[in-house]
Design an enzyme around this catalytic site. Structure first.
Site, PDB file in Angstrom:
ATOM      1  N   PHE A 142      40.215  36.767  17.764  1.00 18.88           N
ATOM      2  CA  PHE A 142      40.308  37.804  18.792  1.00 18.88           C
ATOM      3  C   PHE A 142      39.341  37.442  19.909  1.00 18.88           C
ATOM      4  CE2 PHE A 142      39.348  41.631  21.092  1.00 18.88           C
ATOM      5  CZ  PHE A 142      40.616  42.131  21.326  1.00 18.88           C
ATOM      6  N   ASP A 227      32.495  32.213  20.494  1.00 25.73           N
ATOM      7  CA  ASP A 227      32.642  33.608  20.906  1.00 25.73           C
ATOM      8  C   ASP A 227      31.766  34.456  19.986  1.00 25.73           C
ATOM      9  OD1 ASP A 227      33.376  36.242  21.252  1.00 25.73           O
ATOM     10  OD2 ASP A 227      35.520  35.821  21.455  1.00 25.73           O
ATOM     11  N   LYS A 256      29.506  42.950  23.531  1.00 27.22           N
ATOM     12  CA  LYS A 256      29.346  44.183  22.751  1.00 27.22           C
ATOM     13  C   LYS A 256      27.920  44.772  22.681  1.00 27.22           C
ATOM     14  CE  LYS A 256      33.561  44.388  20.131  1.00 27.22           C
ATOM     15  NZ  LYS A 256      34.472  43.245  20.250  1.00 27.22           N
TER      16      LYS A 256
END
Ligand code: PLP
Length: 403
Positions: A142, A227, A256
């Site tokens: 993702f 990532d 995040k």
């Protein structure tokens, strides 16, 4: 703010006025403190979602809230036409505590990955050859919802209906070095992977995977992009997940937890790769405002000074042991995996009813795909609070006939 309205009216308006992108839980959260949040009916919940691994220091951490108040009263935004001290201090701190030499700021994980993809293409074209632009990514990954990052994301459910996707992406199975070796060729600009797949099921690779990727990339002249949007900022028990395997990437993306809930993204790169992005080649209006940079600086400083990664490792071991205990009791649990406080519980039936049951019992948890419960509490959680969450999960699994 508008006039106060009752919860039912709010939820009706939500159904009526929002674009229908989310399947939200039927409650409206109004306040948070530490590991707890409260809804508009006054019910209290243990939040083991952290707003999807974002609020790592817990809700309304005093140092974060203090930084927000100070920054809001000092300087919020001036654009990147000017230097601003908080952004400079934040870039310096990120470089001092990582492999990186330079940082580009943006506003989300997808944007950070966009920046990394653009950097990889430009670097490869200019430094290697004009037809080198391909990105190798993994299945079940993702990387975000923009067109480039949804193309990089190796899950059809996120791509369906948005075709044509971008050219120049290949997908290989995760945790499979031979597959990467076969896919690498003189068109490869970069390999893009999560050190641990988050949304894809909390998949932890074998210990040889990241070091192996590093070696393959070096042999092929391709960049290694990690990532760390979900795994960064101490979530897995190290400040950056790559530290678990002693493998440094060329580029890492963050978002995040970086400002504990205020939107930010960052791409950290080493020299000379970073230099491929020259003045005018990439930009973000909001990227790294003095406001968000002040908040991120407070978040990262707190994370480092208060040894939050070490804490996540310690409490994560406790929570993992508890989950392994539940696995022995409830046959519906197939596997318990993860690192630090990014934990996945694979179940043999859809996880959604378990999430609902937990919520009704006062515990908020995530899924990662259909068959995996994901626990990602704030990293300030303590062992006793984990025990309370485990007790809720135990009783929900029991009540749902998952004994
Ligand atoms: C959440 C996430 C993203 C996307 O971040 P957004 O801020 O939603 O764009 C990218 N990569 C990983 C690994 C993520 O977990």
């Amino acid at each position: 703010m508008g006039d106060p309205v009752d919860t039912k009216t709010l939820l009706d308006w939500s159904n009526r006025y929002h674009v229908t992108t989310y399947a939200r839980a039927p409650l409206c959260l109004v306040r948070g403190e530490g590991v707890r949040v409260w809804d508009s009916e006054g019910r209290e919940y243990l939040d083991f979602t952290s707003g999807i691994a974002v609020v790592a220091l817990g809700h309304c951490h005093p140092r974060v809230t203090g930084a927000i108040q100070e920054a809001a009263a000092t300087l919020i935004h001036v654009s990147n036409l000017f230097h601003t001290a908080p952004q400079i201090h934040l870039a310096k701190l990120l470089c001092e505590h990582s492999f990186g030499d330079r940082v580009f700021f943006c506003n989300s994980g997808a944007e950070a990955n966009e920046a990394a993809i653009k950097l990889a293409r430009k670097y490869a074209r200019e430094q290697l050859s004009s037809d080198r632009y391909e990105i190798i990514a993994t299945r079940n990954s993702f990387h975000g919802r923009t067109l480039a990052t949804v193309t990089a994301t190796g899950q059809e459910k996120y791509q369906h209906g948005f075709e044509p996707l971008l050219p120049g992406f290949k997908h290989v199975p995760y945790n499979d070095l031979r597959a990467v070796e076969r896919a690498l060729d003189n068109r490869t600009a970069a390999v893009l992977v999560e050190p641990i797949q988050g949304e894809g099921g909390v998949n932890v690779p074998d210990d040889g995977y990241l070091p192996g990727l590093r070696k393959l990339c070096d042999q092929a002249g391709a960049l290694l992009i990690l990532d760390e949007v979900q795994t960064g900022m101490g979530r897995t028990g190290k400040l950056w997940a790559y530290e678990h395997w002693g493998t440094e990437p060329d580029v890492m993306t963050l978002a995040k937890a970086l400002a504990n809930g205020v939107p930010i993204g960052a791409m950290v790169a080493r020299e000379p790769v970073a230099r491929a992005l020259t003045p005018g080649s990439h930009a973000s209006t909001f990227g790294g405002t003095p406001f968000v940079a002040t908040v991120a600086l407070a978040t990262l400083t707190t994370c480092i000074e208060e040894k939050i990664p070490e804490r996540a490792a310690r409490v994560g071991k406790h929570l993992t042991a508890g989950l392994v205990g539940l696995k022995a009791k409830h046959s519906v649990i197939r596997d318990v995996r993860g690192k630090g406080l990014l934990l996945g519980v694979e179940v043999s039936r859809p996880a959604a009813p378990i999430v609902t049951g937990c919520r009704e019992a006062g515990l908020l948890v995530l899924t990662a795909g259909d068959m995996v419960l994901r626990l990602a509490p704030p990293l300030i959680v303590d062992e006793a609070t984990c025990d309370r969450a485990l007790a809720v999960l135990d009783s929900v699994l029991g009540a749902q006939g998952h004994e």
